[in-house]
Write a protein that holds these residues in place. Structure first.
Motif, PDB file in Angstrom:
ATOM      1  N   ARG A 220      11.803 113.667 -52.621  1.00  0.00           N
ATOM      2  CA  ARG A 220      11.054 114.628 -51.804  1.00  0.00           C
ATOM      3  C   ARG A 220       9.570 114.312 -51.821  1.00  0.00           C
ATOM      4  O   ARG A 220       8.883 114.461 -50.813  1.00  0.00           O
ATOM      5  CB  ARG A 220      11.302 116.050 -52.314  1.00  0.00           C
ATOM      6  N   ALA A 221       9.081 113.835 -52.953  1.00  0.00           N
ATOM      7  CA  ALA A 221       7.660 113.494 -53.058  1.00  0.00           C
ATOM      8  C   ALA A 221       7.376 112.080 -52.559  1.00  0.00           C
ATOM      9  O   ALA A 221       6.271 111.794 -52.093  1.00  0.00           O
ATOM     10  CB  ALA A 221       7.196 113.631 -54.506  1.00  0.00           C
ATOM     11  N   GLU A 222       8.366 111.169 -52.669  1.00  0.00           N
ATOM     12  CA  GLU A 222       8.189 109.777 -52.252  1.00  0.00           C
ATOM     13  C   GLU A 222       9.323 109.364 -51.317  1.00  0.00           C
ATOM     14  O   GLU A 222      10.154 108.525 -51.662  1.00  0.00           O
ATOM     15  CB  GLU A 222       8.155 108.851 -53.466  1.00  0.00           C
ATOM     16  N   PRO A 223       9.382 109.956 -50.121  1.00  0.00           N
ATOM     17  CA  PRO A 223      10.503 109.639 -49.227  1.00  0.00           C
ATOM     18  C   PRO A 223      10.542 108.181 -48.788  1.00  0.00           C
ATOM     19  O   PRO A 223      11.620 107.623 -48.591  1.00  0.00           O
ATOM     20  CB  PRO A 223      10.268 110.577 -48.031  1.00  0.00           C
ATOM     21  N   GLU A 224       9.382 107.534 -48.633  1.00  0.00           N
ATOM     22  CA  GLU A 224       9.367 106.139 -48.207  1.00  0.00           C
ATOM     23  C   GLU A 224      10.025 105.240 -49.233  1.00  0.00           C
ATOM     24  O   GLU A 224      10.720 104.281 -48.891  1.00  0.00           O
ATOM     25  CB  GLU A 224       7.927 105.687 -47.942  1.00  0.00           C
ATOM     26  N   THR A 225       9.794 105.527 -50.505  1.00  0.00           N
ATOM     27  CA  THR A 225      10.415 104.738 -51.565  1.00  0.00           C
ATOM     28  C   THR A 225      11.932 104.832 -51.491  1.00  0.00           C
ATOM     29  O   THR A 225      12.644 103.821 -51.576  1.00  0.00           O
ATOM     30  CB  THR A 225       9.932 105.211 -52.946  1.00  0.00           C
TER      31      THR A 225
END
Length: 241
Positions: A220-225
Protein backbone atom coordinates in the motif's frame (compact mmCIF):
# COMPACT_ATOMS: atom_id res chain seq x y z
CA UNK A 1 10.93 34.24 -74.68
CA UNK A 2 9.62 31.87 -72.04
CA UNK A 3 11.22 31.22 -68.62
CA UNK A 4 12.05 27.62 -69.61
CA UNK A 5 14.06 28.78 -72.62
CA UNK A 6 15.85 31.60 -70.82
CA UNK A 7 19.34 30.93 -69.39
CA UNK A 8 19.13 27.17 -70.07
CA UNK A 9 17.19 26.45 -66.84
CA UNK A 10 15.83 22.88 -66.65
CA UNK A 11 12.12 22.43 -66.94
CA UNK A 12 10.17 20.91 -63.98
CA UNK A 13 8.25 18.33 -65.93
CA UNK A 14 5.67 15.76 -64.84
CA UNK A 15 8.29 13.05 -65.35
CA UNK A 16 10.71 14.73 -62.92
CA UNK A 17 7.92 15.16 -60.35
CA UNK A 18 7.00 11.47 -60.63
CA UNK A 19 10.65 10.48 -60.24
CA UNK A 20 11.00 12.64 -57.14
CA UNK A 21 7.87 11.17 -55.59
CA UNK A 22 9.12 7.66 -56.32
CA UNK A 23 12.48 8.41 -54.71
CA UNK A 24 10.83 9.84 -51.61
CA UNK A 25 8.59 6.78 -51.39
CA UNK A 26 11.59 4.44 -51.55
CA UNK A 27 13.43 6.41 -48.86
CA UNK A 28 10.33 6.44 -46.63
CA UNK A 29 9.80 2.70 -47.12
CA UNK A 30 13.42 2.02 -46.19
CA UNK A 31 13.19 4.19 -43.10
CA UNK A 32 9.97 2.46 -42.06
CA UNK A 33 11.55 -0.96 -42.56
CA UNK A 34 14.52 0.01 -40.40
CA UNK A 35 12.22 1.42 -37.71
CA UNK A 36 10.01 -1.69 -37.82
CA UNK A 37 13.03 -3.98 -37.50
CA UNK A 38 14.41 -2.02 -34.55
CA UNK A 39 10.98 -1.80 -32.93
CA UNK A 40 10.23 -5.51 -33.31
CA UNK A 41 13.72 -6.65 -32.35
CA UNK A 42 14.61 -4.21 -29.59
CA UNK A 43 11.86 -1.84 -28.48
CA UNK A 44 8.79 -4.10 -28.40
CA UNK A 45 10.39 -6.98 -26.45
CA UNK A 46 11.60 -4.47 -23.87
CA UNK A 47 8.01 -3.30 -23.30
CA UNK A 48 6.54 -6.76 -22.83
CA UNK A 49 6.00 -8.17 -19.32
CA UNK A 50 8.15 -11.08 -18.15
CA UNK A 51 6.70 -14.56 -18.57
CA UNK A 52 7.96 -17.75 -16.94
CA UNK A 53 6.40 -21.22 -17.20
CA UNK A 54 6.87 -23.98 -14.62
CA UNK A 55 6.61 -27.73 -15.14
CA UNK A 56 7.14 -30.61 -12.70
CA UNK A 57 7.70 -34.17 -13.91
CA UNK A 58 7.21 -36.89 -11.29
CA UNK A 59 8.59 -40.43 -11.74
CA UNK A 60 8.56 -43.34 -9.30
CA UNK A 61 12.23 -43.95 -8.45
CA UNK A 62 11.94 -46.96 -6.14
CA UNK A 63 10.21 -48.55 -3.17
CA UNK A 64 11.24 -49.88 0.24
CA UNK A 65 8.38 -51.44 2.13
CA UNK A 66 5.58 -48.91 2.24
CA UNK A 67 7.90 -46.02 1.38
CA UNK A 68 7.85 -44.74 -2.18
CA UNK A 69 10.73 -42.71 -3.61
CA UNK A 70 9.76 -40.18 -6.29
CA UNK A 71 12.07 -38.18 -8.52
CA UNK A 72 10.75 -34.67 -9.12
CA UNK A 73 12.19 -32.67 -12.02
CA UNK A 74 11.26 -29.01 -11.81
CA UNK A 75 11.80 -26.97 -14.98
CA UNK A 76 11.41 -23.22 -15.21
CA UNK A 77 11.45 -21.62 -18.67
CA UNK A 78 11.50 -18.01 -19.82
CA UNK A 79 8.71 -18.04 -22.41
CA UNK A 80 8.71 -14.28 -22.89
CA UNK A 81 10.89 -12.01 -25.01
CA UNK A 82 12.60 -10.11 -22.22
CA UNK A 83 15.21 -11.20 -19.69
CA UNK A 84 13.89 -12.41 -16.34
CA UNK A 85 15.34 -12.30 -12.84
CA UNK A 86 14.04 -15.20 -10.72
CA UNK A 87 13.65 -13.86 -7.19
CA UNK A 88 12.19 -16.73 -5.20
CA UNK A 89 10.92 -20.28 -5.36
CA UNK A 90 8.76 -22.36 -3.03
CA UNK A 91 8.13 -26.10 -3.32
CA UNK A 92 5.44 -27.79 -1.23
CA UNK A 93 4.54 -31.48 -1.33
CA UNK A 94 1.14 -32.32 0.19
CA UNK A 95 0.00 -35.83 1.02
CA UNK A 96 -3.73 -36.45 0.53
CA UNK A 97 -5.71 -39.51 1.55
CA UNK A 98 -9.16 -40.74 0.63
CA UNK A 99 -11.82 -40.52 3.33
CA UNK A 100 -13.46 -43.92 3.70
CA UNK A 101 -16.89 -44.65 5.05
CA UNK A 102 -17.99 -46.51 8.19
CA UNK A 103 -17.37 -49.85 6.49
CA UNK A 104 -13.74 -48.81 5.88
CA UNK A 105 -14.06 -48.94 2.11
CA UNK A 106 -14.88 -46.59 -0.71
CA UNK A 107 -18.57 -46.12 -1.22
CA UNK A 108 -21.24 -43.76 -2.50
CA UNK A 109 -22.52 -41.00 -0.27
CA UNK A 110 -25.98 -39.55 -1.16
CA UNK A 111 -25.37 -36.62 1.19
CA UNK A 112 -22.22 -35.64 -0.69
CA UNK A 113 -24.08 -35.80 -4.02
CA UNK A 114 -26.87 -33.57 -2.68
CA UNK A 115 -24.35 -31.05 -1.33
CA UNK A 116 -22.66 -30.95 -4.74
CA UNK A 117 -25.95 -30.26 -6.55
CA UNK A 118 -26.93 -27.60 -4.03
CA UNK A 119 -23.69 -25.69 -4.66
CA UNK A 120 -23.95 -25.53 -8.46
CA UNK A 121 -25.84 -22.25 -8.66
CA UNK A 122 -23.70 -20.03 -6.45
CA UNK A 123 -20.21 -21.53 -6.48
CA UNK A 124 -17.18 -20.48 -8.51
CA UNK A 125 -15.67 -23.95 -8.36
CA UNK A 126 -17.27 -27.34 -7.74
CA UNK A 127 -16.12 -30.94 -7.79
CA UNK A 128 -17.10 -34.34 -6.46
CA UNK A 129 -16.18 -37.96 -7.11
CA UNK A 130 -18.85 -40.63 -7.19
CA UNK A 131 -17.48 -43.17 -4.72
CA UNK A 132 -14.99 -41.35 -2.52
CA UNK A 133 -14.13 -38.07 -0.87
CA UNK A 134 -10.74 -36.46 -0.29
CA UNK A 135 -9.30 -35.05 2.89
CA UNK A 136 -8.38 -31.41 2.35
CA UNK A 137 -6.17 -29.46 2.58
CA UNK A 138 -3.93 -32.48 3.19
CA UNK A 139 -0.70 -32.84 5.11
CA UNK A 140 2.44 -30.99 4.09
CA UNK A 141 5.22 -33.60 4.03
CA UNK A 142 7.92 -31.50 2.35
CA UNK A 143 8.47 -27.78 1.94
CA UNK A 144 11.49 -26.00 0.52
CA UNK A 145 12.20 -22.44 -0.47
CA UNK A 146 14.95 -20.40 -2.09
CA UNK A 147 15.55 -16.68 -2.28
CA UNK A 148 17.87 -15.66 -5.10
CA UNK A 149 20.04 -12.62 -5.65
CA UNK A 150 18.02 -9.42 -5.42
CA UNK A 151 15.38 -10.90 -3.12
CA UNK A 152 17.49 -11.92 -0.12
CA UNK A 153 18.89 -9.51 2.45
CA UNK A 154 22.23 -11.29 2.41
CA UNK A 155 24.35 -12.96 -0.28
CA UNK A 156 22.46 -15.32 -2.57
CA UNK A 157 23.09 -16.99 -5.90
CA UNK A 158 21.69 -15.28 -9.03
CA UNK A 159 19.04 -16.96 -11.15
CA UNK A 160 18.48 -15.07 -14.39
CA UNK A 161 16.86 -16.47 -17.52
CA UNK A 162 17.32 -15.15 -21.05
CA UNK A 163 14.40 -15.48 -23.49
CA UNK A 164 13.89 -19.14 -24.33
CA UNK A 165 16.30 -20.34 -21.62
CA UNK A 166 15.28 -23.18 -19.27
CA UNK A 167 16.73 -24.48 -16.01
CA UNK A 168 15.88 -27.85 -14.42
CA UNK A 169 16.33 -29.11 -10.88
CA UNK A 170 16.00 -32.70 -9.63
CA UNK A 171 14.79 -33.66 -6.18
CA UNK A 172 14.08 -37.05 -4.56
CA UNK A 173 11.13 -37.10 -2.16
CA UNK A 174 9.61 -39.91 -0.11
CA UNK A 175 6.04 -40.75 0.89
CA UNK A 176 4.28 -43.44 2.93
CA UNK A 177 1.53 -45.02 0.86
CA UNK A 178 -0.18 -46.39 3.96
CA UNK A 179 -0.81 -42.80 5.00
CA UNK A 180 -1.58 -41.15 1.66
CA UNK A 181 -3.23 -42.09 -1.60
CA UNK A 182 -1.60 -39.40 -3.72
CA UNK A 183 0.68 -36.40 -3.54
CA UNK A 184 0.10 -32.88 -4.74
CA UNK A 185 3.24 -30.94 -5.66
CA UNK A 186 2.76 -27.18 -5.55
CA UNK A 187 5.39 -24.82 -6.99
CA UNK A 188 5.42 -21.03 -6.91
CA UNK A 189 7.91 -18.75 -8.66
CA UNK A 190 8.38 -15.04 -8.01
CA UNK A 191 10.26 -13.02 -10.62
CA UNK A 192 10.68 -9.64 -12.32
CA UNK A 193 12.13 -8.19 -15.50
CA UNK A 194 15.91 -8.42 -15.53
CA UNK A 195 16.31 -4.67 -16.13
CA UNK A 196 13.93 -3.68 -13.33
CA UNK A 197 15.01 -3.15 -9.77
CA UNK A 198 14.91 -6.23 -7.51
CA UNK A 199 12.15 -6.83 -4.97
CA UNK A 200 13.02 -8.03 -1.48
CA UNK A 201 11.02 -11.09 -0.40
CA UNK A 202 10.45 -13.14 2.73
CA UNK A 203 8.98 -16.54 3.51
CA UNK A 204 5.68 -17.04 5.30
CA UNK A 205 3.69 -20.05 6.49
CA UNK A 206 0.27 -20.27 4.87
CA UNK A 207 -2.66 -22.69 4.86
CA UNK A 208 -1.76 -26.01 6.44
CA UNK A 209 1.83 -24.92 6.90
CA UNK A 210 2.49 -24.40 3.20
CA UNK A 211 5.55 -22.26 2.51
CA UNK A 212 4.87 -19.04 0.64
CA UNK A 213 6.59 -15.88 -0.62
CA UNK A 214 5.55 -12.29 0.08
CA UNK A 215 7.27 -8.95 -0.58
CA UNK A 216 9.01 -7.28 2.34
CA UNK A 217 7.64 -3.92 1.17
CA UNK A 218 4.24 -2.62 2.24
CA UNK A 219 2.34 -2.81 -1.05
CA UNK A 220 0.00 0.00 0.00
CA UNK A 221 2.89 2.34 0.73
CA UNK A 222 5.10 1.12 -2.17
CA UNK A 223 2.73 0.00 -4.94
CA UNK A 224 5.35 0.41 -7.68
CA UNK A 225 7.67 -2.03 -5.95
CA UNK A 226 4.97 -4.67 -5.70
CA UNK A 227 3.84 -4.12 -9.29
CA UNK A 228 7.29 -5.18 -10.51
CA UNK A 229 6.80 -8.56 -8.87
CA UNK A 230 5.26 -11.32 -10.99
CA UNK A 231 4.37 -14.88 -10.00
CA UNK A 232 3.71 -18.22 -11.65
CA UNK A 233 2.03 -21.07 -9.72
CA UNK A 234 1.89 -24.70 -10.80
CA UNK A 235 0.51 -27.87 -9.22
CA UNK A 236 0.50 -31.50 -10.26
CA UNK A 237 -0.59 -34.73 -8.61
CA UNK A 238 0.95 -38.19 -8.34
CA UNK A 239 -0.81 -41.40 -7.29
CA UNK A 240 0.93 -43.67 -4.79
CA UNK A 241 -1.08 -46.72 -5.84
Amino acid sequence: MTRAARGGEPRFTIERAASLVQTLAIVAAGAWAVYTFIYEARIKPGLEPPAVSVKTDLVRAGERGDRVAIRSTLTRTNVGRTGVRILGLTYNVVGISAVVGISARFGSDPGRARAFEAGLAGSASVGAARDYALSEPGTVILRQGNLFSGAADGPAEPSDLNPGEAVSRDLILYADRTQFDFLRVEVSLAYARADDGPVRLRFEAGEGGRLGLVPQADCRAEPETCRRLKATDFATEFSLW
